[in-house]
Design a protein around this motif. Structure first.
Motif, PDB file in Angstrom:
ATOM      1  N   SER A   1      10.086  -4.585   5.545  1.00 50.65           N
ATOM      2  CA  SER A   1       9.195  -3.597   4.945  1.00 50.65           C
ATOM      3  C   SER A   1       9.768  -2.194   5.094  1.00 50.65           C
ATOM      4  O   SER A   1       9.776  -1.416   4.138  1.00 50.65           O
ATOM      5  N   ILE A   2      10.262  -1.892   6.282  1.00 48.15           N
ATOM      6  CA  ILE A   2      10.826  -0.549   6.489  1.00 48.15           C
ATOM      7  C   ILE A   2      12.009  -0.336   5.547  1.00 48.15           C
ATOM      8  O   ILE A   2      12.153   0.712   4.922  1.00 48.15           O
ATOM      9  N   VAL A   3      12.837  -1.361   5.414  1.00 44.18           N
ATOM     10  CA  VAL A   3      14.008  -1.235   4.542  1.00 44.18           C
ATOM     11  C   VAL A   3      13.574  -0.952   3.107  1.00 44.18           C
ATOM     12  O   VAL A   3      14.133  -0.084   2.430  1.00 44.18           O
ATOM     13  N   ILE A   4      12.546  -1.683   2.660  1.00 51.26           N
ATOM     14  CA  ILE A   4      12.086  -1.476   1.282  1.00 51.26           C
ATOM     15  C   ILE A   4      11.525  -0.069   1.106  1.00 51.26           C
ATOM     16  O   ILE A   4      11.791   0.606   0.101  1.00 51.26           O
ATOM     17  N   LEU A   5      10.792   0.408   2.108  1.00 49.05           N
ATOM     18  CA  LEU A   5      10.238   1.756   2.012  1.00 49.05           C
ATOM     19  C   LEU A   5      11.361   2.789   1.976  1.00 49.05           C
ATOM     20  O   LEU A   5      11.306   3.762   1.220  1.00 49.05           O
ATOM     21  N   ILE A   6      12.395   2.576   2.791  1.00 48.72           N
ATOM     22  CA  ILE A   6      13.513   3.516   2.801  1.00 48.72           C
ATOM     23  C   ILE A   6      14.155   3.565   1.419  1.00 48.72           C
ATOM     24  O   ILE A   6      14.511   4.617   0.908  1.00 48.72           O
ATOM     25  N   ARG A   7      14.285   2.403   0.807  1.00 42.62           N
ATOM     26  CA  ARG A   7      14.949   2.363  -0.491  1.00 42.62           C
ATOM     27  C   ARG A   7      14.115   3.023  -1.577  1.00 42.62           C
ATOM     28  O   ARG A   7      14.649   3.652  -2.473  1.00 42.62           O
ATOM     29  N   ASP A   8      12.807   2.828  -1.497  1.00 38.20           N
ATOM     30  CA  ASP A   8      11.971   3.259  -2.617  1.00 38.20           C
ATOM     31  C   ASP A   8      11.356   4.638  -2.429  1.00 38.20           C
ATOM     32  O   ASP A   8      10.908   5.248  -3.390  1.00 38.20           O
ATOM     33  N   ILE A   9      11.278   5.102  -1.200  1.00 41.65           N
ATOM     34  CA  ILE A   9      10.665   6.423  -0.977  1.00 41.65           C
ATOM     35  C   ILE A   9      11.713   7.299  -0.302  1.00 41.65           C
ATOM     36  O   ILE A   9      11.942   7.187   0.909  1.00 41.65           O
ATOM     37  N   PRO A  10      12.375   8.156  -1.056  1.00 42.40           N
ATOM     38  CA  PRO A  10      13.489   8.937  -0.499  1.00 42.40           C
ATOM     39  C   PRO A  10      13.080   9.730   0.746  1.00 42.40           C
ATOM     40  O   PRO A  10      13.858   9.822   1.700  1.00 42.40           O
ATOM     41  N   GLU A  11      11.864  10.283   0.743  1.00 45.78           N
ATOM     42  CA  GLU A  11      11.461  11.120   1.887  1.00 45.78           C
ATOM     43  C   GLU A  11      11.385  10.302   3.172  1.00 45.78           C
ATOM     44  O   GLU A  11      11.482  10.829   4.273  1.00 45.78           O
ATOM     45  N   ALA A  12      11.180   9.012   3.021  1.00 53.03           N
ATOM     46  CA  ALA A  12      10.983   8.182   4.205  1.00 53.03           C
ATOM     47  C   ALA A  12      12.306   7.763   4.834  1.00 53.03           C
ATOM     48  O   ALA A  12      12.316   7.154   5.895  1.00 53.03           O
ATOM     49  N   LYS A  13      13.403   8.076   4.151  1.00 52.47           N
ATOM     50  CA  LYS A  13      14.671   7.507   4.581  1.00 52.47           C
ATOM     51  C   LYS A  13      15.032   7.877   6.019  1.00 52.47           C
ATOM     52  O   LYS A  13      15.240   7.010   6.859  1.00 52.47           O
ATOM     53  N   GLU A  14      15.067   9.201   6.310  1.00 56.98           N
ATOM     54  CA  GLU A  14      15.588   9.608   7.614  1.00 56.98           C
ATOM     55  C   GLU A  14      14.749   9.052   8.756  1.00 56.98           C
ATOM     56  O   GLU A  14      15.281   8.497   9.709  1.00 56.98           O
ATOM     57  N   SER A  15      13.433   9.181   8.640  1.00 55.35           N
ATOM     58  CA  SER A  15      12.612   8.695   9.749  1.00 55.35           C
ATOM     59  C   SER A  15      12.708   7.176   9.844  1.00 55.35           C
ATOM     60  O   SER A  15      12.784   6.608  10.936  1.00 55.35           O
ATOM     61  N   GLY A  16      12.770   6.521   8.716  1.00 50.14           N
ATOM     62  CA  GLY A  16      12.873   5.066   8.722  1.00 50.14           C
ATOM     63  C   GLY A  16      14.145   4.593   9.398  1.00 50.14           C
ATOM     64  O   GLY A  16      14.123   3.678  10.220  1.00 50.14           O
ATOM     65  N   LEU A  17      15.262   5.242   9.066  1.00 51.82           N
ATOM     66  CA  LEU A  17      16.528   4.839   9.668  1.00 51.82           C
ATOM     67  C   LEU A  17      16.491   5.030  11.174  1.00 51.82           C
ATOM     68  O   LEU A  17      16.997   4.202  11.933  1.00 51.82           O
TER      69      LEU A  17
ATOM     70  N   LEU B   1       0.834  -1.201   0.000  1.00 45.37           N
ATOM     71  CA  LEU B   1       0.000   0.000   0.000  1.00 45.37           C
ATOM     72  C   LEU B   1       0.870   1.254   0.000  1.00 45.37           C
ATOM     73  O   LEU B   1       0.619   2.222  -0.708  1.00 45.37           O
ATOM     74  N   CYS B   2       1.925   1.189   0.825  1.00 45.52           N
ATOM     75  CA  CYS B   2       2.789   2.356   0.960  1.00 45.52           C
ATOM     76  C   CYS B   2       3.513   2.624  -0.353  1.00 45.52           C
ATOM     77  O   CYS B   2       3.703   3.773  -0.742  1.00 45.52           O
ATOM     78  N   LEU B   3       3.912   1.559  -1.044  1.00 46.12           N
ATOM     79  CA  LEU B   3       4.587   1.759  -2.324  1.00 46.12           C
ATOM     80  C   LEU B   3       3.609   2.329  -3.349  1.00 46.12           C
ATOM     81  O   LEU B   3       4.002   3.040  -4.264  1.00 46.12           O
ATOM     82  N   LYS B   4       2.322   2.014  -3.158  1.00 43.95           N
ATOM     83  CA  LYS B   4       1.313   2.509  -4.089  1.00 43.95           C
ATOM     84  C   LYS B   4       1.012   3.988  -3.815  1.00 43.95           C
ATOM     85  O   LYS B   4       0.815   4.765  -4.733  1.00 43.95           O
ATOM     86  N   PHE B   5       0.965   4.344  -2.553  1.00 41.31           N
ATOM     87  CA  PHE B   5       0.686   5.739  -2.184  1.00 41.31           C
ATOM     88  C   PHE B   5       1.856   6.305  -1.397  1.00 41.31           C
ATOM     89  O   PHE B   5       1.775   6.452  -0.167  1.00 41.31           O
TER      90      PHE B   5
END
Lengths: 897, 177
Positions: free
Chosen positions: A436-452, A402-406
């Motif tokens: 999942s978090i790792v994939i989101l970090i890789r695919d959504i640049p804005e999510a990187k900092e909070s994800g890490l 879902l997150c990758l979709k939106f």
């Protein structure tokens, strides 16, 4: 297994749990079975003993061969009794013992055959079932006449028994069962509901095997089903089960005929009509069949979705489950079609049955639109606390997609993931979240900092060594690229204090990566690394020492050299298993180990991938590592042959290609070994004739259709005895580094000697003979190594567009999109990366491939397929490599293929 | 491809997960240990659910399991992941109702063990080698019940239907209690 029962009764003194089998013992029951031999049989007593024996077997007790035979013989004596109840137990007992030895079977056969012709219906029905269970081919021909009669017996129980036995026998003796088709046809028209069902089951399988498997004549099949359907749809199908079977039969024919027929789908009206049947199982079967139609349109889907929606609010959990499970599948391909059911789905989130609730949630996640995400997440949060880990994993995976979709919604979804990461859970669950978090970090640049940061917080209190070290590794890659790398150092260095040796070592490597990548941090990192020199674990100290020495600069703010970075942190472009094997094979000598000689080929496991479509690429993207043993074995074999020693390094070995039909006198297959300037054909030969010994075996190759190849060596096989495979080789020279292609015709030539089978000795004198083999081709794909990349997107970006070549191709009419995709993958011989399974019914597909072309050139390919018109497939091919010539060469392969 | 609806197993366990009677029709569980492991996980996954008024359903390890509890007995029917759930439920209901008729409404562990022969015959009449023989409880019970009669006596349709109707009444009453 009788023990637990006994024990339980011992534990409890009160007699609440009375059981008639209390304290039962195998030995004693076997003794009791002697009553079967009494001249005056007591049917009641005998029945009881059989029940006890069955009880023991049911509890998992096993009889030794002797015991089983003894019981079996004793049981056969009971055929003397006329008591129906006892006879019934005898039948069950014989089936349960399922005797295998022929001599044992003969004993009961005559009794059973007598029962089979008895006037008592129950005898006939059961004797047929038992007899068919234990029979073999020869016996079957003896009783065939009775079975045919039984199929059209007035009594439905007898007819069903014969038909069901026929369905079983079709697996072992199809040629006999097929002779019954007249009787089966008659039984299909039976007025008894279940007889019709069983007849249909047998008829279908019977008619299906010859048509589609042996001859591939689909037309006949369709005519046959056409006749069946039109004769049976007019209200003469009495049993819902038979109707379900007819639906399955019909959808199979639709599937197989879809390619030959344009325009309206045949039999769709029949399926739609079944949606109005009175039996729920038929309605559901038809609805499911419609949703699974190839390339189903939304107009076709609508009526099916409507009945499934009604099931969603049924009071029966089974109906709700069936409906939501089917809709969940539909949502993958046609999310819009399912949105009408969203309100019903939402109320299912609170369903008592957690399987239903989970399916409802994941369906909603697939169909939901951007605006409903937040509301949905709120509902899920309440739901997560009371389901099991296995369900939670499913939900996590759905949220990831879902997150990758939106991507805009990443904030609330990432928050959700980090919240559940903090809660209790097992390893698999936590791993799914971290992935999942790792994939989101890789695919959504804005999510990187909070994800890490979420990951950093997680490793502060993580009980799983594997996850900690994986996260540390990931931090080392992504952390230095962030705006403020220094804030991660604290989390990493804490690990050095608080964790076990494995995690500490991983933390040291991560620290060093920060030091290497961020020059301003280097002095501080050096201080930390020096402290690690006093660690009590060897590995930790070794790593710290290595990094301190190679990073250099004595801790000053200097730039780390590119070669040092590459040496320390560059990706190893060799599969680890291959490296491991090569190291194992390396024998310490003057010559040092050369990493360049480690084979890079990965044997792919496409089957494993397809079997588990639920398993999406894991977060840490380990390339599919597989057994390199064959590659290794080839390399060893070739290097042991002096003639091939100067050919250089083996680039690739193909999979064996059969050059003979199965079950011929000589079985030959060939493996193509590709070197830079040579090609070696390895012919694996097997002699399947015990009376022959072959000598001086060679393959005469005619390369007249392969102009660029010139034969240099032919290495004969001295002797090829019966059933012990041997190899002969032929080597060709070809222009260096050029992917030359061509066709080769092959002739097996040998001297054949007669062998006396009794002594095994061959005659002295032999005759020269030849044996024609099939042709062999060297194709472009032979020059391509299947080498995966862990993250295609990164690899694609870093390759850059300098040598990109893009072009479009029309592939003409194809059976399906999947077929076209596979054809192109095969043509190129490259490794499909993530998301390469084509979903059913889709109109377009993107496929990512990677490989290494001859000359060690990395190649990445992005293929976009689309359906152009009803069957025509169009393809856009984008190739990136480090060399324009290579990119062009790939286009050349496709253009000429 | 096998198109005929197939049953993988029929299980009758007690309220502690112990076997009363089980029958497997698939090679998916080759050993007794594998069977016991399957029964254990089925039992633990389902024991906390309330499967008394309506049959419940769950899916795990690529199997669909429909189940229902009556007193201290747990009835299960398993099918493959692509099986029609409603067909499986029909088999389950046929089994339970037939047992109810044959035990005259007294469906509990004690009765089941004391009439284990009837339970085993019942399972034998429902499925043969994975293929559904019959799902109508009246027919199943009729076939099992006929065995206790004398060979010579012709089956009187009327009497057996009456007997079954009475038994059914018993059953319904005990369910409503």
């Amino acid at each position: 297994m009788a023990q637990p029962l006994v024990k339980k009764d011992d534990d409890r003194d009160d007699e609440v749990d009375y059981s008639p089998f209390m304290g039962i013992e195998k030995g004693a029951v076997l003794q009791e079975a002697r009553v079967f031999n009494d001249p005056q049989l007591d049917p009641r007593r005998c029945s009881q003993v059989i029940t006890k024996l069955l009880y023991l077997l049911n509890q998992g007790e096993t009889f030794t061969k002797v015991e089983a035979t003894e019981v079996f013989f004793a049981v056969t004596k009971l055929f003397q009794s006329k008591d129906i109840g006892l006879r019934r137990m005898v039948y069950v007992m014989i089936k349960e013992l399922s005797p295998s030895a022929d001599e044992v079977v003969i004993i009961v056969t005559s009794s059973l055959m007598k029962d089979m012709t008895s006037k008592t219906d129950m005898y006939r029905a059961n004797a047929i079932r038992v007899l068919c269970r234990i029979t073999d081919g020869t016996l079957l021909t003896q009783i065939e006449r009775y079975l045919k009669q039984a199929i059209v017996d007035k009594n439905p129980v007898v007819a069903s028994a014969a038909l069901v036995s026929g369905i079983h026998l079709l697996q072992t003796n199809p040629e006999i069962v097929k002779r019954w088709s007249n009787e089966v046809q008659e039984a299909v028209q039976s007025r008894a509901a279940l007889v019709q069902f069983h007849a249909l089951g047998l008829l279908h399988q019977e008619s299906h095997i010859p048509f589609s498997e042996s001859f591939g004549i689909r037309q006949n099949d369709r005519l046959a089903v056409n006749k069946l359907v039109s004769s049976l749809t007019k209200g003469s199908v009495r049993s819902p089960l038979a109707q379900c079977l007819l639906i399955r039969y019909t959808s199979q024919v639709i599937r197989e005929s879809a390619n030959t027929q344009a325009g309206d789908r045949p039999f769709y009206d029949f399926l739609e009509g079944c949606l109005r049947h009175k039996a729920e199982m038929v309605i559901f079967e038809a609805a499911r069949a419609i949703t699974e139609l190839n390339g189903v349109t939304s107009r076709e889907l609508t009526p099916a979705i409507t009945v499934l929606q009604l099931f969603l609010s049924s009071s029966k959990p089974v109906l709700r489950f069936a409906a939501v499970r089917t809709l969940n599948k539909v949502a993958m391909t046609h999310p819009m079609a399912v949105t009408n059911c969203n309100i019903d789905m939402e109320s299912l989130i609170s369903d008592q049955n957690r399987s239903i609730a989970t399916l409802a949630i994941t369906t909603l996640l697939k169909t939901g639109n951007e605006s409903s995400v937040d509301r949905l997440m709120k509902q899920i949060t309440n739901f997560m606390s009371d389901i099991a880990d296995e369900f939670k994993i499913v939900v996590v995976e759905a949220i990831r997609s879902l997150c990758l979709k939106f991507p805009l919604k990443y904030r609330s979804l990432m928050n959700f993931l980090s919240n559940i990461l903090r809660e209790e859970g097992g390893f698999e669950y936590k791993k799914a979240i971290v992935d999942s978090i790792v994939i989101l970090i890789r695919d959504i640049p804005e999510a990187k900092e909070s994800g890490l940061l979420h990951l950093c917080e997680f490793i502060e209190d993580c009980e799983f060594t594997y996850l900690s070290s994986q996260i540390l590794h990931f931090l080392g890659i992504e952390g230095p690229k962030t705006s403020d790398p220094s804030k991660y150092i604290r989390y990493i260095y804490n690990r050095v204090h608080l964790e076990n040796a494995t995690v500490r070592a991983a933390a040291v490597s991560t620290l060093a990566k920060f030091g290497a990548m961020v020059d301003t941090l280097k002095p501080r990192i050096f201080v930390l690394l020096r402290r690690c020199l006093f660690d009590n674990d060897d590995e930790v100290r070794d790593r710290a020492t290595l990094y301190l020495n190679t990073l250099g600069g004595d801790g000053a703010v200097v730039q780390t050299g590119e070669d040092v970075k590459e040496f320390l942190f560059g990706s190893l472009d060799i599969p680890l298993v291959n490296l491991e094997n090569s190291l194992k094979n390396y024998e310490p000598s003057e010559e040092s180990f050369d990493i360049n000689y480690v084979p890079k080929e990965i044997k792919t496991q496409p089957l494993a991938e397809k079997k588990a479509p639920g398993k999406k690429p894991t977060g840490f993207g380990a390339p599919p590592a597989a057994s390199p043993s064959t590659v290794d074995a080839y390399e060893r074999l070739l290097s042991s042959i002096p003639e091939f020693a100067n050919f250089g390094k083996l680039f690739k070995s193909s999979a064996p290609v059969e050059l003979t039909e199965a079950e011929t006198e000589y079985a030959v297959n060939v493996v193509k070994h590709i070197f830079d300037g040579h090609v070696v054909f390895q012919y694996n030969c097997t002699n399947t004739i015990p009376e022959q010994l072959l000598e001086n075996v060679t393959v005469v190759v005619d390369a007249s259709e392969a102009e660029e190849f010139a034969e240099v060596v032919s290495k004969p096989l001295r002797s090829l005895p019966y059933d012990s495979p041997g190899q002969t080789f032929v080597a060709f020279e070809k222009p260096e580094g050029i992917p030359a292609v061509g066709k080769f015709s092959n002739m097996l030539r040998f001297i054949v000697k007669e062998v006396d089978p009794s002594t095994g000795e061959a005659e002295d004198y032999g005759v020269e003979d030849e044996y024609q083999l099939e042709e062999l081709e060297v194709v472009a794909a032979d020059y391509m190594l299947k080498v995966g990349v862990s993250n295609f997107r990164n690899a694609w970006e870093s390759m850059g567009a300098d040598c990109e070549r893009v072009d479009e191709y029309g592939l003409g009419p194809r059976e399906s999109l999947a077929e076209a995709v596979n054809a192109v993958i095969d043509l190129l011989g490259m490794q499909p990366c993530e998301a390469s399974v084509v979903p059913n019914n889709s109109r377009s597909h993107t496929c990512l491939l990677s490989g290494v072309y001859i000359g060690n050139a990395k190649v990445l390919v992005r293929l976009q397929f689309g359906l152009d018109g009803p069957k025509d497939v169009a393809m856009k091919l984008a190739v990136r490599s480090e060399d324009e010539a290579v990119s062009d060469a790939i286009h050349e392969i496709v253009a000429s293929g | 491809m096998e198109l005929c609806p197939l049953i993988k197993n029929i299980l009758l366990l007690d309220s502690e997960g112990k076997r009363i009677a089980v029958k497997y029709y698939s090679d998916d569980w080759p050993t007794n240990a594998a069977k016991e492991a399957f029964e254990k996980s089925v039992f633990t996954k389902t024991q906390k659910t309330n499967a008394r008024t309506e049959a419940e359903i769950t899916m795990f390890d690529d199997y669909i399991v429909v189940y229902k509890f009556v007193q201290d007995l747990h009835f299960f029917v398993t099918g493959g992941e692509n099986e029609n759930e409603i067909i499986l439920a029909a088999v389950l209901q046929g089994f339970i109702d037939a047992v109810g008729l044959l035990l005259r409404g007294n469906v509990d562990k004690k009765e089941a063990l004391e009439n284990l022969d009837i339970i085993l015959l019942c399972i034998d009449e429902i499925v043969d080698g994975g293929i559904i023989l019959e799902t109508d409880a009246n027919v199943i019970a009729g076939k099992v019940a006929s065995h206790s009669m004398d060979a010579g006596a012709p089956l009187s349709e009327q009497t057996i239907t009456q007997a079954l109707a009475t038994a059914r009444e018993h059953l319904t009453r005990s369910l409503l209690k």
